[in-house]
Design an enzyme around this catalytic site. Structure first.
Site, short mmCIF file in Angstrom:
data_model
loop_
_atom_site.label_atom_id
_atom_site.label_comp_id
_atom_site.label_asym_id
_atom_site.label_seq_id
_atom_site.Cartn_x
_atom_site.Cartn_y
_atom_site.Cartn_z
N ASN A 1 36.29 29.98 51.01
CA ASN A 1 37.64 29.42 50.92
C ASN A 1 37.99 29.21 49.45
OD1 ASN A 1 39.97 27.87 50.99
ND2 ASN A 1 39.30 26.61 52.70
N SER B 1 40.47 44.91 45.13
CA SER B 1 39.86 45.95 44.29
C SER B 1 38.43 45.60 43.89
CB SER B 1 40.69 46.11 43.01
OG SER B 1 41.90 46.75 43.26
N GLY B 2 37.58 46.61 43.89
CA GLY B 2 36.20 46.44 43.45
C GLY B 2 35.25 46.00 44.54
N ASP C 1 36.25 55.52 38.92
CA ASP C 1 36.69 54.13 38.99
C ASP C 1 35.55 53.25 39.48
OD1 ASP C 1 38.23 51.88 38.95
OD2 ASP C 1 39.38 52.36 40.76
N GLY D 1 44.15 42.61 45.00
CA GLY D 1 43.18 41.51 45.00
C GLY D 1 41.87 41.88 45.65
N GLU E 1 31.27 32.62 48.06
CA GLU E 1 32.64 32.13 48.20
C GLU E 1 33.16 32.40 49.61
OE1 GLU E 1 35.27 30.18 47.63
OE2 GLU E 1 35.38 30.83 45.53
N HIS F 1 39.01 49.83 37.18
CA HIS F 1 40.41 49.51 36.89
C HIS F 1 40.69 48.01 36.91
CE1 HIS F 1 41.13 49.28 41.35
NE2 HIS F 1 42.01 48.36 40.96
#
Length: 578
Positions: A384, A509-510, A414, A507, A382, A365
């Site tokens: 900051n 998601s995934g 999904d 934010g 990653e 999605h």
């Protein structure tokens, strides 16, 4: 039989022991990654190779003879470059231009090249000739369908240079046989069959394991080795897949000295080649290596990379709503997915997990509004979002694979995979793979797992995290999950607390639901959806990873087609699912 004939026969028998075989192009070679250009080298009587000095004798006529000798129709131009390696002797080649091959030219050896420049040449690339059937020289092969002449040395090299592959069938190799007598010698030409074996790569086992050893290549019915110059993990992945290890390479490793001819040097692969012979490389046997540089491989025997699921950086602490700031390197498989908005702006909108050096597992999605891979950037290491850290690695998207049964109208299936444009560097403390669960393992249930991300940190979904957040949460029984959400399927599971307080949010998601088993972290699920964030009786819902193991494996092995890009609809707010 007369006495004279017997003596001659005995002489022939004696001197036949001195027979030498060589290919017609074996006296000169071009050293470069281009098949039609390179530094000119001449073979010496002791088997060594000399570069040619680019002095006043290095002319277009000499270059023309070299190109004809190698099987090209003509020369484009002679070139010269400053000598890269000092020391050794050089050849001075003098030709009139009318010679059929370099053996008719005058070649002398000089101790140094006073111009300090070595000869290079660009020969004409074989091209199709229109009109009457073209006539090829004795050092060329005719591609009849295309009506073009290619060098004979391109025959039977496992690369189809004719459009119909005619140069790779009915393979024979011309050889010269020299028979010396007391007063003279005779030259005979003969042919020998070259068996074009399908498995022309193999690993010379040196450690008792079938998946590791010195990499060998068979060309012209002779097994040899490959030099490690330019041979990286990208080339290793291609070689391991050719060898029957579908998950690619674990690492490139030196297992000691091999034997035989060094066949390939200066290899450079993009990663989409089906064979290492499709990669840019020097011509066969053109190299400046020793067997001390022979390539060795360790190929993967499982989809999980060695060392997956183990953070290397030491953690200091035991969107995430109700969580706390994580420590750098604690979740080295976590990927941040950005929407790249030209010319300079980008916005983090989803997360994912590195499950293989080239593959990110995420939620389908995330791409409801755009499937244009050109607009997506991936960052590993990653921590900051507001600061560029030395640990970060940035990637473009090579391919996007959304599960074919996923639809925007439902939450099921999904799951998606992103192929990076190059392999990630997992040798650092801040980037590593997470393990996929094995089919033989039981499901995660009644366990505590971790989530991490840069999603919103407030229950209203308005406060964006800039520092990586993490939270520990229990997995809920599926009966409870289905009671709360009627649309939950067996491909989903709930995580969090029924009284709320800790949850993922927009934010996140995934991102991975990281669950620990036998000392390693596995991606038990993918952050998918929920009703609000951290609300009472509204836990987060996750896509189970295990039901999709076959699809994940098939996709990474190239057995599924990438998703077709849809027309982008770039409205940032609409991209933020959970």
């Amino acid at each position: 039989m007369s006495i004279e004939k017997i003596i001659v026969f005995q002489i022939l028998i004696h001197f036949t022991q001195c027979v030498t075989r060589r290919q017609v192009w074996d006296e000169v070679r071009l050293v470069s990654r281009s098949p039609t250009a390179g530094i000119v080298e001449l073979k010496q009587s002791d088997g060594s190779w000399n570069k040619v000095c680019a002095d006043e004798f290095w002319t277009t006529q000499v270059a023309e003879v070299i190109c004809h000798h190698l099987g090209f129709s003509s020369v484009v131009k002679p070139r010269a470059r400053r000598i890269q390696r000092k020391g050794g002797s050089f050849s001075r080649l003098q030709c009139k231009g009318s010679e059929d091959n370099i053996e008719q030219c005058n070649s002398t050896t000089v101790r140094s090249c006073r111009t300090n420049k070595e000869a290079a040449v660009i020969c004409s690339r074989p091209r199709e000739i229109t009109g009457q059937p073209v006539r090829c020289s004795d050092r060329q092969y005719l591609c009849k369908r295309q009506n073009k002449c290619i060098p004979s040395r391109w025959r039977c090299d496992y690369v189809s240079d004719c459009s119909d592959g005619a140069d790779e069938v009915n393979c024979t190799l011309y050889i010269y046989i020299y028979i010396y007598t007391v007063t003279t010698y005779s030259i005979f030409t003969a042919t020998t069959n070259i068996p074009m074996i399908s498995n022309y790569l193999r690993l010379l086992n040196v450690a008792g394991k079938r998946n590791e050893g010195i990499l060998q290549l068979n060309f012209a019915n002779q097994w040899g080795t490959i030099c490690d110059d330019g041979f990286d993990i990208v080339a290793a992945n291609i070689a391991c897949k050719q060898l029957g290890f579908p998950y690619g390479a674990e690492q490139v490793k030196n297992f000691g000295r091999g034997t035989g001819q060094i066949w390939i040097d200066e290899i450079s692969c993009l990663g989409n080649e089906k064979s290492i012979l499709e990669c840019r490389r020097n011509n066969f046997a053109a190299h400046d290596c020793t067997h001390a540089e022979d390539v060795g491989l360790i190929c993967k025997t499982s989809p999980n990379p060695q060392g997956c699921g183990i953070p290397k950086a030491q953690s200091k602490n035991p969107r995430i709503v109700g969580g706390h700031a994580s420590s750098r390197g604690k979740w080295p498989w976590l990927a941040s997915i950005f929407l790249h908005i030209p010319p300079m702006s980008q916005q983090q909108f989803c997360a994912g997990s590195l499950v293989n050096d080239e593959w990110i597992l995420t939620a389908a999605h995330c791409f409801d509004r755009t499937t244009d891979k050109r607009e997506v950037r991936i960052q590993l290491g990653e921590y900051n979002l507001l600061r560029r850290d030395p640990s970060e690695q940035t990637f473009n998207v090579s391919e996007l694979f959304i599960h074919p049964l996923y639809t925007r109208a439902a939450h099921d299936f999904d799951i998606a995979l992103i192929k990076l444009n190059r392999p990630a560097d997992t040798s650092t403390d801040y980037v590593n793979n997470i393990c996929l669960p094995l089919a033989s393992e039981g499901p995660f249930q009644d366990d505590y797992c971790f989530v991490a991300g840069w999603g919103n940190t407030g229950s209203t979904g308005t406060t964006k995290a800039t520092i990586l957040q993490e939270a520990k949460m229990p997995l809920l029984n599926n009966t409870i999950c289905k009671t709360i959400y009627s649309q939950v399927t067996d491909n989903m599971m709930c995580g969090g607390y029924v009284f709320g307080g800790i949850d993922t949010c927009q934010g996140d998601s995934g991102g991975p639901l990281s669950c620990q088993r036998n000392g390693r972290w596995e991606v038990g699920g993918v952050i998918s959806w929920g009703n609000g964030c951290a609300q009472i009786m509204k836990p987060g819902v996750y896509t189970r990873t295990k039901p999709y193991l076959q699809w994940i494996t098939d996709t990474m092995l190239g057995k599924t087609a990438p998703s077709t890009p849809a027309a982008p609809k770039l409205h940032i707010n609409s991209l933020f699912g959970r």
